[in-house]
Design an enzyme around this catalytic site. Structure first.
Site, PDB file in Angstrom:
ATOM      1  N   ASP A 266     -11.830   1.766   5.425  1.00 23.32           N
ATOM      2  CA  ASP A 266     -10.907   1.881   4.566  1.00 23.32           C
ATOM      3  C   ASP A 266      -9.490   2.440   4.903  1.00 23.32           C
ATOM      4  O   ASP A 266      -8.566   2.096   4.632  1.00 23.32           O
ATOM      5  CB  ASP A 266     -11.372   2.491   3.316  1.00 23.32           C
ATOM      6  CG  ASP A 266     -12.592   1.783   2.559  1.00 23.32           C
ATOM      7  OD1 ASP A 266     -12.368   0.815   2.296  1.00 23.32           O
ATOM      8  OD2 ASP A 266     -13.428   2.638   2.056  1.00 23.32           O
TER       9      ASP A 266
ATOM     10  N   ASP B   7      -4.187  -4.228  -5.166  1.00 26.21           N
ATOM     11  CA  ASP B   7      -3.269  -2.977  -5.655  1.00 26.21           C
ATOM     12  C   ASP B   7      -1.781  -3.350  -5.913  1.00 26.21           C
ATOM     13  O   ASP B   7      -1.246  -2.541  -6.326  1.00 26.21           O
ATOM     14  CB  ASP B   7      -3.251  -2.131  -4.199  1.00 26.21           C
ATOM     15  CG  ASP B   7      -4.535  -1.385  -4.115  1.00 26.21           C
ATOM     16  OD1 ASP B   7      -5.460  -1.526  -4.886  1.00 26.21           O
ATOM     17  OD2 ASP B   7      -4.912  -1.006  -2.978  1.00 26.21           O
TER      18      ASP B   7
ATOM     19  N   ASP C  22       0.748  -1.436  -0.032  1.00 24.42           N
ATOM     20  CA  ASP C  22       0.038   0.012  -0.020  1.00 24.42           C
ATOM     21  C   ASP C  22       0.961   1.055   0.152  1.00 24.42           C
ATOM     22  O   ASP C  22       0.265   2.236   0.518  1.00 24.42           O
ATOM     23  CB  ASP C  22      -0.855  -0.059   1.140  1.00 24.42           C
ATOM     24  CG  ASP C  22      -2.278   0.996   0.849  1.00 24.42           C
ATOM     25  OD1 ASP C  22      -2.628   1.011  -0.404  1.00 24.42           O
ATOM     26  OD2 ASP C  22      -2.583   1.560   2.011  1.00 24.42           O
TER      27      ASP C  22
END
Length: 265
Positions: free
Chosen positions: A240, A89, A51
């Site tokens: 989130d 991701d 991330d």
């Protein structure tokens, strides 16, 4: 409120395997699913430098640690049925440049190795995360997806933990599929009932946006033969990240869950 929470609780959602006991967790989830006559949906999210240091930063300490973690997951799954969404991701962050150059080659190797290890299992399907309809065009990502092992996987996943409509996700997935040999894909429909948020800071549209709604319930009966399933990869109601008043990423936020359910009535 109880009825609204039940609308979420009664649907099968992804189980995100933690960093500490991957074998035990994967075994527990797949055994429970097998007893219920279902297939476990596991999300693997432990790639090193995860991330890009944002709300969900973390991941394995290094490549060897990640390989050991994947091996633990694989031992835990064994010969039971499982559907795996691999590393949300991770490929997109190679495309957008936020993964430092010195770690990129290793990441490709780790992802391809994870696909190989998981596909050595007899009843495991693997979908490599491929971003969403609002982030990167297929011509930017299909090369990286190939390098990351999508051709050996069952396909790819789109819209994980995001809000793009099923229609937009279908269009994105079809274009991408055409670039990677007609691979099938799955769509995360957990929170896409009202499509993406367009207010406020565009860089934060993905993080606990207001006014969103639950999407189509999980099913293998989809609008396109290329789409193997609509899934709830992200559990609706889990934050989130620490934005817009929410708790840290992954923590349950009852107020947000109730709003998602209410907006989809």
């Amino acid at each position: 409120d109880a009825a609204r929470v039940r609308r979420i609780a009664e649907q099968p959602t992804g189980e995100w395997i933690g960093p500490e006991n991957p074998e035990r967790e994967a075994r527990g989830f797949t055994e429970a699913a097998a007893k219920a006559g279902r297939t476990a949906l596991l999300v693997l999210y432990d790639i090193p430098h995860r991330d890009c240091g944002q709300y969900s930063r973390g991941g394995a300490a290094d490549g060897d640690g990640y390989r050991a973690w994947i091996d633990g997951v694989a031992r835990g799954i064994g010969d039971r049925a499982a559907t795996v969404v691999l590393e949300p991701d991770a490929v997109l962050h190679l495309v957008d440049g936020c993964t430092p150059q010195e770690f990129q080659e290793e990441r490709y190797d780790l992802l391809a190795g994870a696909v190989d290890r998981l596909k050595s299992l007899p009843r495991t399907k693997v979908y490599l995360d491929a971003g969403n309809a609002g982030w990167g065009r297929p011509d930017q990502i299909y090369g990286p997806l190939r390098r990351a092992g999508v051709e050996k996987a069952d396909g790819f996943a789109v819209n994980v933990a995001n809000f793009y409509s099923t229609e937009d996700s279908l269009a994105y997935g079809r274009r991408l599929s055409a670039k990677v040999g007609g691979k099938h894909f799955v769509i995360d429909t957990s929170r896409n009932g009202n499509g993406p948020y367009t207010g406020g800071d565009p860089a934060e549209h993905w993080c606990n946006p207001p006014g969103r709604a639950l999407g189509e319930p999980p099913t293998t009966r989809t609008a396109d033969p290329l789409v193997d399933a609509y899934l709830w990869v992200k559990r609706p109601g889990e934050s989130d990240g620490a934005c817009k008043g929410g708790p840290k990423a992954g923590d349950w936020w009852a107020e947000y869950a109730l709003k998602l359910a209410a907006a989809s009535e």
